[in-house]
Design an enzyme around this catalytic site. Structure first.
Site, PDB file in Angstrom:
ATOM      1  N   PRO A   1       0.826  -1.212   0.000  1.00 14.09           N
ATOM      2  CA  PRO A   1       0.000   0.000   0.000  1.00 14.09           C
ATOM      3  C   PRO A   1       0.864   1.267   0.000  1.00 14.09           C
ATOM      4  CG  PRO A   1      -0.803  -1.556   1.642  1.00 14.09           C
ATOM      5  CD  PRO A   1       0.537  -2.068   1.168  1.00 14.09           C
ATOM      6  N   GLU A  29       3.261  -9.858   7.573  1.00 19.90           N
ATOM      7  CA  GLU A  29       3.307  -8.402   7.785  1.00 19.90           C
ATOM      8  C   GLU A  29       4.106  -7.712   6.696  1.00 19.90           C
ATOM      9  OE1 GLU A  29       1.239  -6.905  10.012  1.00 19.90           O
ATOM     10  OE2 GLU A  29       0.663  -9.017  10.067  1.00 19.90           O
ATOM     11  N   ARG A  37      -3.456  -8.149 -21.661  1.00 24.52           N
ATOM     12  CA  ARG A  37      -4.373  -7.629 -22.677  1.00 24.52           C
ATOM     13  C   ARG A  37      -3.702  -6.620 -23.613  1.00 24.52           C
ATOM     14  NH1 ARG A  37      -6.484  -3.124 -21.622  1.00 24.52           N
ATOM     15  NH2 ARG A  37      -8.494  -3.397 -22.635  1.00 24.52           N
ATOM     16  N   ASP A  75     -10.017   1.739 -25.541  1.00 27.22           N
ATOM     17  CA  ASP A  75     -10.627   1.622 -24.230  1.00 27.22           C
ATOM     18  C   ASP A  75     -10.221   2.755 -23.315  1.00 27.22           C
ATOM     19  OD1 ASP A  75      -8.513  -1.141 -23.137  1.00 27.22           O
ATOM     20  OD2 ASP A  75      -8.068   0.969 -23.389  1.00 27.22           O
TER      21      ASP A  75
HETATM   22  N1  4HQ Z   1      -0.345  -5.543   0.577  1.00 24.90           N
HETATM   23  N2  4HQ Z   1      -1.502  -2.992  -3.188  1.00 24.90           N
HETATM   24  C1  4HQ Z   1       1.332  -7.349   0.372  1.00 24.90           C
HETATM   25  C2  4HQ Z   1      -1.325  -4.772  -0.026  1.00 24.90           C
HETATM   26  C3  4HQ Z   1      -1.155  -4.205  -1.388  1.00 24.90           C
HETATM   27  C4  4HQ Z   1      -1.986  -3.231  -1.977  1.00 24.90           C
HETATM   28  C5  4HQ Z   1      -0.470  -5.826   2.004  1.00 24.90           C
HETATM   29  C6  4HQ Z   1       0.878  -5.994  -0.081  1.00 24.90           C
HETATM   30  C7  4HQ Z   1       0.103  -7.143   2.402  1.00 24.90           C
HETATM   31  C8  4HQ Z   1       1.914  -8.699   2.271  1.00 24.90           C
HETATM   32  N3  4HQ Z   1      -0.217  -4.481  -2.281  1.00 24.90           N
HETATM   33  N4  4HQ Z   1       1.409  -7.413   1.812  1.00 24.90           N
HETATM   34  N5  4HQ Z   1      -3.040  -2.646  -1.440  1.00 24.90           N
HETATM   35  O1  4HQ Z   1      -2.340  -4.538   0.577  1.00 24.90           O
HETATM   36  O2  4HQ Z   1      -0.421  -3.744  -3.373  1.00 24.90           O
END
Ligand code: 4HQ
Length: 252
Positions: free
Chosen positions: A91, A118, A156, A171
């Site tokens: 994230p 984690e 794609r 698209d």
């Molecule tokens: N992760 N976008 C992988 C995500 C995530 C996201 C949390 C990545 C857990 C192990 N990755 N770990 N949103 O939530 O890419």
């Protein structure tokens, strides 16, 4: 293009690689996907790949050494003349957008690292990860789904994968705008709901103009940020600005 995937759950990828229209993208000569089970590189005697975080707290952290052994095996199997970026998912990464997909599709591929638990020991990320990507602001339990999202977006774009070579040029996002609405048979539903008359006119110029106006109006309404970006990139012409000034209603 070659994509290597380092994952604890290689079986999560098989369905996507063998089904649907994107399956054709993973046939020989297109995207060559190689799955590397991280467990194969774990520490003996039980092939350990994770351990508790220093400083305490919940969950487990993927260990540097198994990851480095897996990455070394991937590098040894790839063409060193065309080094590919190591991509991981978090994230905290940059939000995955179509220009990044297009950039990766034009290159030699990528080495995708799917984290679990984690996360990944920061020392591995600092030393080896070229690019951290996010697929959105929510928390997943692993990087496999983000890796599949990226694989699908790359698939794609491969020549000959979509039925019509023009499909992905028409698209959403290739024009920097959201897609226009689509309609098919029947022309009138049981409740009387019809189809926009422009689409039934047989007039190709009128159809193209209607679709463009719908894209513009929808983008203005839902994603004004994308409209501003398209404007800044010079993707909007005088006819587009005139259509936006008229602001046609999107509904029938
Ligand atoms: N992760 N976008 C992988 C995500 C995530 C996201 C949390 C990545 C857990 C192990 N990755 N770990 N949103 O939530 O890419």
């Amino acid at each position: 293009m070659r994509i290597d995937v380092i994952t604890l759950f290689p079986e999560l990828f098989s369905a996507h690689l063998v089904h649907g229209v994107t399956r054709r993208a993973f046939e020989p000569g297109r995207i060559d996907v190689h799955l590397w089970p991280l467990r194969d590189f774990g520490d003996p005697p039980h092939a350990r790949v994770d351990d508790r975080p220093y400083g305490g707290g919940p969950g487990m952290v993927l260990l540097v050494e198994p990851l480095e052994r897996a990455l070394a095996a991937v590098r040894a199997a790839r063409d060193e003349a065309a080094p590919a970026p190591v991509v991981s998912f978090s994230p905290a990464g940059t939000l995955l957008r179509q220009p990044t997909v297009e950039q990766l599709a034009a290159g030699p591929g990528a080495i995708l690292l799917c984290g679990r638990y984690e996360g990944i020991d920061q020392r591995f990320i600092d030393a080896h990860v070229d690019r951290e990507l996010s697929i959105g602001d929510y928390v997943l339990s692993g990087g496999e789904l983000p890796a599949l999202v990226l694989l699908d977006a790359l698939a794609r774009l491969q020549p000959g994968v979509l039925g019509d070579a023009r499909s992905h040029q028409q698209d959403s996002f290739s024009a920097g705008l959201l897609d226009h609405p689509h309609y098919s048979r029947p022309e009138r539903l049981a409740d009387g709901t019809g189809v926009p008359e422009e689409l039934l006119s047989g007039n190709h110029a009128a159809i193209a103009a209607w679709r463009r106006e719908q894209s513009l109006a929808l983008t203005a309404e839902r994603r004004p940020d994308l409209l501003d970006a398209a404007r800044a990139e010079g993707l909007l012409g005088p006819a587009d600005e005139a259509a936006l000034a008229r602001k046609p209603p999107r509904t029938l």
